[in-house]
Design a protein around this motif. Structure first.
Motif, mmCIF file in Angstrom:
data_model
loop_
_atom_site.group_PDB
_atom_site.id
_atom_site.type_symbol
_atom_site.label_atom_id
_atom_site.label_comp_id
_atom_site.label_asym_id
_atom_site.label_seq_id
_atom_site.Cartn_x
_atom_site.Cartn_y
_atom_site.Cartn_z
ATOM 1 N N LYS A 167 0.830 -1.189 0.000
ATOM 2 C CA LYS A 167 0.000 0.000 0.000
ATOM 3 C C LYS A 167 0.873 1.250 0.000
ATOM 4 O O LYS A 167 2.071 1.213 0.301
ATOM 5 C CB LYS A 167 -0.926 0.003 1.214
ATOM 6 C CG LYS A 167 -1.728 -1.284 1.408
ATOM 7 C CD LYS A 167 -2.663 -1.551 0.251
ATOM 8 C CE LYS A 167 -3.849 -0.611 0.238
ATOM 9 N NZ LYS A 167 -4.848 -0.982 -0.812
ATOM 10 N N ALA A 168 0.247 2.365 -0.338
ATOM 11 C CA ALA A 168 0.988 3.625 -0.414
ATOM 12 C C ALA A 168 1.587 4.017 0.929
ATOM 13 O O ALA A 168 2.617 4.708 0.982
ATOM 14 C CB ALA A 168 0.075 4.732 -0.932
ATOM 15 N N ASP A 169 0.985 3.596 2.056
ATOM 16 C CA ASP A 169 1.502 3.939 3.380
ATOM 17 C C ASP A 169 2.597 2.986 3.858
ATOM 18 O O ASP A 169 3.071 3.092 4.996
ATOM 19 C CB ASP A 169 0.373 3.994 4.412
ATOM 20 C CG ASP A 169 -0.322 2.636 4.586
ATOM 21 O OD1 ASP A 169 0.117 1.649 3.962
ATOM 22 O OD2 ASP A 169 -1.306 2.581 5.352
ATOM 23 N N GLY A 170 3.006 2.031 2.994
ATOM 24 C CA GLY A 170 4.084 1.122 3.334
ATOM 25 C C GLY A 170 3.641 -0.193 3.934
ATOM 26 O O GLY A 170 4.475 -1.096 4.120
ATOM 27 N N THR A 171 2.374 -0.340 4.258
ATOM 28 C CA THR A 171 1.883 -1.609 4.792
ATOM 29 C C THR A 171 1.729 -2.628 3.663
ATOM 30 O O THR A 171 1.584 -2.260 2.490
ATOM 31 C CB THR A 171 0.543 -1.431 5.515
ATOM 32 O OG1 THR A 171 -0.422 -0.912 4.574
ATOM 33 C CG2 THR A 171 0.683 -0.469 6.683
#
Length: 293
Positions: A167-171
């Motif tokens: 995901k864009a948030d790094g998750t």
């Protein structure tokens, strides 16, 4: 009672046979596969144990103890697969193609499309695929809501190794993996623009084909000519007793012949690689063949 039989009598081979009979009678029941895996472990057959655990997790995705045991076996290096030398971390792929994305209008871009094929003397092959996709917009996300994999059921075995969404948030979110897949496909977690998909799978021949000791392979260096591909690579690992003839099409000058080298064990490696493959024009999609061999 099978578990007690194995523990009390210290006869893992006999316990495995009983568990295999139980699994044949109840193929949708995961418990016999867990017993089969442990019997293989007791016999020292680590690869067979890992395969039984994979099949068990196909039936019971939430079996955390079995998953941890499988991860332990893999970490312990039960065997070195032919594709191991061609694996690289996802962050390395993303870093190498951080500036990708020059084609306007495409809903996604393929950062890496890698295929490694291990050919055997009887003409059968094991194929490893890696596909890393960056989703640009909602159209691209919808296109990958469900991913299908091509294989010949009954003659080939499909094994989904990785189906991750960065995901864009790094998750990172994980889809279900294992052998067979669900009708040759996988349902990915909810997708959005900016996500990066990391897909790895294997397709292995189960038996020689109709023509016997013969190997044929028709492979594009781009899996979708309507989207840009930052890096397309194909690798053949071939024993000396299999003579090959290559026919390349639509490759740039100097790219038709593969890079060739000798490997340990007598295999020869043939490698094709193209970078920055532009998508075909919309008015030419029906008449332009993909680059490949």
């Amino acid at each position: 009672c099978l578990k007690n039989y194995s523990q009390n009598h210290n006869k893992p081979a006999e316990a495995r046979i009983l568990a295999e009979e139980a699994q044949a009678l109840c193929p949708d029941l995961p418990a016999p596969l867990g017993l089969i895996a442990r019997a293989h472990l007791a016999e020292g057959a680590m690869d067979a144990a890992a395969e039984a655990l994979e099949r068990e997790l196909d039936l019971d995705f939430a079996a955390d103890d079995e998953r941890r045991l499988l991860e332990y076996l893999r970490a312990a290096g039960t065997s070195v697969s032919f594709e191991a030398a061609y694996f690289e971390p996802l962050d390395a792929v993303i870093a190498r193609h951080a500036a990708a994305g020059s084609a306007a209008g495409a809903g996604s871009e393929i950062l890496l499309w890698r295929t490694v094929v291990r050919v055997h003397p009887d003409g059968t092959a094991q194929q490893y695929f890696r596909k890393v996709v960056r989703l640009r917009d909602e159209k691209g996300a919808r296109a990958y809501d469900r991913v299908r994999f091509s294989f010949a059921s009954g003659d080939q075995e499909l094994r989904l190794i990785t189906a991750d969404v960065l995901k864009a948030d790094g998750t990172v979110e994980h889809a279900r993996t294992g052998r067979g897949g669900r009708a040759g496909g996988v349902d990915l977690p909810p997708l959005a623009a900016g996500d990066t998909l990391d897909l790895e799978w294997r397709v292995d021949d189960l038996r020689p084909g109709f023509f016997g000791r013969y190997f044929g392979f028709d492979h594009p260096l781009t899996p979708d000519i309507s989207v840009p591909v930052a890096e397309g690579e194909a690798v053949l690992l071939v024993p000396p007793e299999i003579p090959l003839v290559f026919h390349a099409r639509n490759l740039p000058p100097g790219k038709a012949a593969p890079a060739e080298r000798a490997l340990d064990g007598g295999l020869r490696e043939y490698r094709w690689r193209l970078a920055d493959i532009a998508p075909a024009r919309l008015d030419a999609l029906q008449r332009e063949a993909p680059v490949g061999f």
